[in-house]
Motif scaffolding. Structure first.
Motif, PDB file in Angstrom:
ATOM      1  N   GLU A  61      -9.792  15.307  19.842  1.00  0.00           N
ATOM      2  CA  GLU A  61      -9.023  14.977  21.539  1.00  0.00           C
ATOM      3  C   GLU A  61      -7.923  14.001  21.716  1.00  0.00           C
ATOM      4  OE1 GLU A  61     -11.623  11.480  22.622  1.00  0.00           O
ATOM      5  OE2 GLU A  61     -13.391  13.024  23.222  1.00  0.00           O
ATOM      6  N   LYS A  62      -7.753  13.238  20.307  1.00  0.00           N
ATOM      7  CA  LYS A  62      -5.762  12.686  19.918  1.00  0.00           C
ATOM      8  C   LYS A  62      -5.430  13.869  19.246  1.00  0.00           C
ATOM      9  CE  LYS A  62      -7.778   9.135  22.059  1.00  0.00           C
ATOM     10  NZ  LYS A  62      -7.652   8.821  23.255  1.00  0.00           N
ATOM     11  N   GLY A  63      -5.273  15.157  18.528  1.00  0.00           N
ATOM     12  CA  GLY A  63      -4.860  15.870  18.311  1.00  0.00           C
ATOM     13  C   GLY A  63      -4.143  15.058  17.145  1.00  0.00           C
ATOM     14  N   VAL A  64      -5.216  13.956  16.598  1.00  0.00           N
ATOM     15  CA  VAL A  64      -4.031  13.475  15.186  1.00  0.00           C
ATOM     16  C   VAL A  64      -5.453  13.784  14.033  1.00  0.00           C
ATOM     17  CG1 VAL A  64      -3.633  11.476  13.939  1.00  0.00           C
ATOM     18  CG2 VAL A  64      -2.967  11.774  16.276  1.00  0.00           C
ATOM     19  N   GLU A  65      -5.038  13.997  13.180  1.00  0.00           N
ATOM     20  CA  GLU A  65      -6.454  14.185  12.054  1.00  0.00           C
ATOM     21  C   GLU A  65      -6.314  13.043  11.382  1.00  0.00           C
ATOM     22  OE1 GLU A  65      -7.836  16.745   7.881  1.00  0.00           O
ATOM     23  OE2 GLU A  65      -5.932  17.590   9.121  1.00  0.00           O
ATOM     24  N   VAL A  66      -8.354  12.522  11.813  1.00  0.00           N
ATOM     25  CA  VAL A  66      -8.446  11.343  10.787  1.00  0.00           C
ATOM     26  C   VAL A  66      -9.443  11.611  10.164  1.00  0.00           C
ATOM     27  CG1 VAL A  66      -9.150   9.157  11.652  1.00  0.00           C
ATOM     28  CG2 VAL A  66      -8.681   9.851  13.028  1.00  0.00           C
ATOM     29  N   GLU A  67      -9.206  11.096   8.620  1.00  0.00           N
ATOM     30  CA  GLU A  67     -10.032  11.435   7.095  1.00  0.00           C
ATOM     31  C   GLU A  67     -10.408   9.939   7.262  1.00  0.00           C
ATOM     32  OE1 GLU A  67     -10.406  14.137   3.000  1.00  0.00           O
ATOM     33  OE2 GLU A  67      -8.114  13.925   4.201  1.00  0.00           O
ATOM     34  N   VAL A  68     -11.823   9.857   6.930  1.00  0.00           N
ATOM     35  CA  VAL A  68     -12.206   8.752   6.292  1.00  0.00           C
ATOM     36  C   VAL A  68     -13.363   8.111   5.227  1.00  0.00           C
ATOM     37  CG1 VAL A  68     -13.918   6.662   7.721  1.00  0.00           C
ATOM     38  CG2 VAL A  68     -12.735   7.995   9.134  1.00  0.00           C
ATOM     39  N   TYR A  69     -13.009   7.472   4.383  1.00  0.00           N
ATOM     40  CA  TYR A  69     -13.236   7.434   3.119  1.00  0.00           C
ATOM     41  C   TYR A  69     -13.921   6.107   2.813  1.00  0.00           C
ATOM     42  CZ  TYR A  69      -9.407  10.485   1.563  1.00  0.00           C
ATOM     43  OH  TYR A  69      -8.874  12.305   1.650  1.00  0.00           O
ATOM     44  N   ASN A  70     -15.043   6.712   2.686  1.00  0.00           N
ATOM     45  CA  ASN A  70     -16.049   5.666   1.577  1.00  0.00           C
ATOM     46  C   ASN A  70     -16.078   4.780   0.557  1.00  0.00           C
ATOM     47  OD1 ASN A  70     -19.027   4.328   2.808  1.00  0.00           O
ATOM     48  ND2 ASN A  70     -19.987   5.463   1.370  1.00  0.00           N
ATOM     49  N   ALA A  71     -15.826   2.953   0.758  1.00  0.00           N
ATOM     50  CA  ALA A  71     -15.639   2.190  -0.357  1.00  0.00           C
ATOM     51  C   ALA A  71     -16.630   2.727  -1.378  1.00  0.00           C
ATOM     52  CB  ALA A  71     -15.486   1.126   0.301  1.00  0.00           C
ATOM     53  N   ASP A  72     -15.814   2.626  -2.358  1.00  0.00           N
ATOM     54  CA  ASP A  72     -17.182   2.950  -4.159  1.00  0.00           C
ATOM     55  C   ASP A  72     -17.340   1.896  -3.864  1.00  0.00           C
ATOM     56  OD1 ASP A  72     -18.248   3.746  -6.225  1.00  0.00           O
ATOM     57  OD2 ASP A  72     -16.928   3.880  -7.219  1.00  0.00           O
ATOM     58  N   THR A  73     -18.929   1.785  -3.957  1.00  0.00           N
ATOM     59  CA  THR A  73     -20.083   0.793  -3.928  1.00  0.00           C
ATOM     60  C   THR A  73     -19.798  -0.356  -5.245  1.00  0.00           C
ATOM     61  OG1 THR A  73     -21.992   1.535  -4.362  1.00  0.00           O
ATOM     62  CG2 THR A  73     -21.219   0.944  -2.287  1.00  0.00           C
ATOM     63  N   ASP A  74     -19.465   0.731  -6.449  1.00  0.00           N
ATOM     64  CA  ASP A  74     -19.847   0.229  -7.563  1.00  0.00           C
ATOM     65  C   ASP A  74     -18.659  -0.399  -8.611  1.00  0.00           C
ATOM     66  OD1 ASP A  74     -22.216   1.338  -8.004  1.00  0.00           O
ATOM     67  OD2 ASP A  74     -21.199   3.733  -8.692  1.00  0.00           O
ATOM     68  N   THR A  75     -17.670  -0.507  -7.588  1.00  0.00           N
ATOM     69  CA  THR A  75     -16.348  -1.896  -8.130  1.00  0.00           C
ATOM     70  C   THR A  75     -15.659  -1.842  -7.009  1.00  0.00           C
ATOM     71  OG1 THR A  75     -14.409  -1.300  -8.749  1.00  0.00           O
ATOM     72  CG2 THR A  75     -14.840   0.631  -7.427  1.00  0.00           C
ATOM     73  N   THR A  76     -15.097  -2.605  -6.595  1.00  0.00           N
ATOM     74  CA  THR A  76     -14.177  -3.775  -5.405  1.00  0.00           C
ATOM     75  C   THR A  76     -13.349  -3.098  -5.299  1.00  0.00           C
ATOM     76  OG1 THR A  76     -12.185  -4.530  -7.335  1.00  0.00           O
ATOM     77  CG2 THR A  76     -14.344  -5.719  -7.421  1.00  0.00           C
ATOM     78  N   VAL A  77     -13.479  -3.261  -3.794  1.00  0.00           N
ATOM     79  CA  VAL A  77     -12.399  -2.863  -2.315  1.00  0.00           C
ATOM     80  C   VAL A  77     -11.062  -2.549  -3.188  1.00  0.00           C
ATOM     81  CG1 VAL A  77     -11.412  -2.693  -0.201  1.00  0.00           C
ATOM     82  CG2 VAL A  77     -13.639  -2.294  -0.927  1.00  0.00           C
ATOM     83  N   ALA A  78     -10.672  -3.746  -3.611  1.00  0.00           N
ATOM     84  CA  ALA A  78      -8.976  -3.944  -4.338  1.00  0.00           C
ATOM     85  C   ALA A  78      -8.990  -3.225  -5.243  1.00  0.00           C
ATOM     86  CB  ALA A  78      -9.175  -5.456  -4.686  1.00  0.00           C
ATOM     87  N   SER A  79      -9.480  -3.496  -6.204  1.00  0.00           N
ATOM     88  CA  SER A  79      -9.294  -2.049  -7.360  1.00  0.00           C
ATOM     89  C   SER A  79      -8.821  -0.184  -7.248  1.00  0.00           C
ATOM     90  CB  SER A  79     -10.024  -2.223  -8.743  1.00  0.00           C
ATOM     91  OG  SER A  79     -11.812  -1.371  -8.315  1.00  0.00           O
ATOM     92  N   GLN A  80     -10.039  -0.165  -5.908  1.00  0.00           N
ATOM     93  CA  GLN A  80     -10.163   0.984  -4.906  1.00  0.00           C
ATOM     94  C   GLN A  80      -8.136   0.839  -4.568  1.00  0.00           C
ATOM     95  OE1 GLN A  80     -13.383   2.005  -3.068  1.00  0.00           O
ATOM     96  NE2 GLN A  80     -14.336   0.923  -4.085  1.00  0.00           N
ATOM     97  N   VAL A  81      -8.200  -0.087  -3.570  1.00  0.00           N
ATOM     98  CA  VAL A  81      -6.877   0.324  -3.228  1.00  0.00           C
ATOM     99  C   VAL A  81      -5.197   0.208  -3.814  1.00  0.00           C
ATOM    100  CG1 VAL A  81      -5.004  -1.031  -1.425  1.00  0.00           C
ATOM    101  CG2 VAL A  81      -7.026  -0.582  -0.868  1.00  0.00           C
ATOM    102  N   ALA A  82      -5.646  -0.335  -5.469  1.00  0.00           N
ATOM    103  CA  ALA A  82      -4.989  -0.383  -6.247  1.00  0.00           C
ATOM    104  C   ALA A  82      -4.957   1.235  -6.990  1.00  0.00           C
ATOM    105  CB  ALA A  82      -5.118  -1.304  -6.967  1.00  0.00           C
ATOM    106  N   THR A  83      -5.336   1.830  -7.007  1.00  0.00           N
ATOM    107  CA  THR A  83      -5.396   3.051  -7.723  1.00  0.00           C
ATOM    108  C   THR A  83      -4.835   3.968  -6.343  1.00  0.00           C
ATOM    109  OG1 THR A  83      -7.991   3.008  -8.432  1.00  0.00           O
ATOM    110  CG2 THR A  83      -7.368   5.218  -8.185  1.00  0.00           C
ATOM    111  N   GLN A  84      -4.925   4.116  -4.850  1.00  0.00           N
ATOM    112  CA  GLN A  84      -4.346   4.508  -4.349  1.00  0.00           C
ATOM    113  C   GLN A  84      -2.654   3.978  -4.123  1.00  0.00           C
ATOM    114  OE1 GLN A  84      -7.047   6.542  -4.249  1.00  0.00           O
ATOM    115  NE2 GLN A  84      -5.137   7.399  -2.182  1.00  0.00           N
ATOM    116  N   TYR A  85      -2.803   3.162  -4.757  1.00  0.00           N
ATOM    117  CA  TYR A  85      -1.021   2.342  -4.590  1.00  0.00           C
ATOM    118  C   TYR A  85       0.106   2.967  -5.749  1.00  0.00           C
ATOM    119  CZ  TYR A  85      -0.681   0.432  -0.178  1.00  0.00           C
ATOM    120  OH  TYR A  85      -0.867  -0.048   1.259  1.00  0.00           O
TER     121      TYR A  85
END
Length: 428
Positions: A61-85
């Motif tokens: 509807e908006k013409g903007v591609e949105v991709e949603v990633y599911n957080a890994d339940t085996d580790t902390t979200v903070a560490s996943q964010v660190a990996t991406q940065y």
């Protein structure tokens, strides 16, 4: 297909890693009609399917591609964010806990102060004058109950306010057992439920949670003699006694426990309104809700729920995200608050209690309706500054052992105290 990102680093490496990364300006990101793609990390895994369905429709509807990633339940979200940065490819929008906003905001969060939705909530998180955290919802926790299952045995209307003390609650459990409900309780065995939710109330229900946690960090608090610790553990021991899965409690399946509660095989399960997204997958009975955790206390903490703003979005401010991507991210957040379809996604598809005063909450599910009724008169506030690994260490390495009777209460207290002596406080 659900997206998973495997975390290999701790949040402490973000600053070093980001400094070494080049600016991709979004050039490696694909796009749709507008050529813009945004990524979202969803750390509320129970609504991943709803998020993916929403993203597909929103993209069309908006013409903007949105991709949603599911957080890994085996580790902390903070560490996943660190990996991406560290890879120079951060999420455009990241859903984290409140404590993560405080630790990440200065360097990585875009200032949301000028956004239209800001005037419609009191739960946004501001750090050093910058509105950094968008409140995704209001959540609260306590004992989820199936009133229909209770009333079928007692023959009387179930009124949660009649069971605020452990004595009265235990009498009700005994009545249910005598009436044929062999094991009236389910306990979620997941580390996040045990560590971040149940045991966290030991801190949150203190007169001064911050002072208490600082005392634990300094090694000056004695849990074993603390009234609130013992009151809550008395209740937890009672839940364990009547737990349908007590023979293998730490291995209890969340889906099975939720199904048993939904269909009335058990009457109580500690949890929060987020659990509706699991419960509603089964043949649930109509009359359900959430009540405060019963305690033998006189401080009033057994008459309301613990909760508040839960989960926060922040928008990446680094050069790894382009201005066009950032604008698309801001548009998405405003869509959630100001657009009827965005409102419906939050309150109906995801069954979330809205954190914004302009969103109609009339169609909330039974658990969220309970939360709203308690929140209208005030909740016991979440404590958002526990060390980053508290949930996994206390929940998985300590509370799961207590749940399975591998350690006793004195050992539980001792191990939690030892954990805090080596833990790192969250600056605030």
């Amino acid at each position: 297909m659900k997206k998973r990102v495997v975390s290999l680093m701790l949040v402490g490496v973000i600053a070093l890693s980001l400094a070494a990364c080049g600016n991709n300006g979004g050039s490696t990101q694909g796009g749709s009609d507008s050529g813009v793609k945004i990524t979202i990390l969803n750390s509320k895994t129970e609504i991943q399917t709803q998020f993916e369905e929403m993203a597909e429709k929103y993209s069309e509807e908006k013409g903007v591609e949105v991709e949603v990633y599911n957080a890994d339940t085996d580790t902390t979200v903070a560490s996943q964010v660190a990996t991406q940065y560290a890879s120079g490819n951060p999420y455009t929008i990241t859903m984290v806990d409140a404590k993560d906003i405080y630790s990440l905001a200065d360097e990585y969060a875009y200032d949301l102060s000028n956004e239209d939705w800001a005037s419609h909530t009191t739960l946004g998180i501001t750090v050093n004058g910058k509105l950094a955290g968008f409140p995704v919802c209001v959540e609260a926790r306590g004992l989820i109950y199936n009133a229909d299952a209770i009333e079928a045995i007692t023959g009387e209307e179930f009124k949660p306010e009649n069971y605020t003390t452990l004595k009265d609650f235990t009498a009700l459990l005994d009545e249910l057992v005598a009436g044929g409900m062999e094991s009236p309780v389910g306990i979620l065995s997941e580390y996040w439920s045990l560590g971040a939710h149940y045991f966290a109330e030991v801190y949150e229900q203190q007169t001064d949670p911050d002072a208490f946690v600082n005392g634990l960090l300094a090694g000056t608090e004695d849990l074993d003699s603390n009234d609130k610790f013992n009151q809550l553990m008395d209740t937890f021991d009672t839940l364990k006694k009547y737990n349908y899965a007590k023979d293998s409690a730490a291995n209890a399946d969340r889906e099975e426990s939720s199904m048993k509660l939904a269909e009335g095989e058990i009457a109580f399960m500690f949890g929060g309104n987020w659990d509706w997204s699991v419960i509603n997958q089964y043949d649930y009975t109509e009359n359900m809700g959430i009540m405060p955790v019963p305690e033998d206390t006189t401080d009033g903490t057994n008459t309301t729920l613990v909760g508040g703003g839960s989960k926060y979005f922040f928008v990446d401010s680094s050069d790894s995200t382009s201005d066009d991507q950032r604008k698309a991210a801001l548009d998405f957040l405003n869509w959630l608050v100001s657009d009827e379809e965005g409102n419906t996604f939050l309150t109906e598809s995801c069954a979330l209690v809205p954190a914004f005063d302009n969103i109609d909450a009339a169609s909330l599910d039974p658990l969220s309706s309970s939360v709203k009724s308690y929140s209208d008169s005030g909740l016991i506030a979440n404590y958002n500054f526990l060390p980053d690994d508290h949930m996994t260490v206390v929940g998985q390495e300590i509370m799961q052992k207590y749940l399975d009777d591998v350690i006793d209460r004195a050992e539980l207290a001792s191990q939690v105290e030892e954990y805090f002596k080596g833990a790192t406080a969250i600056p605030h």
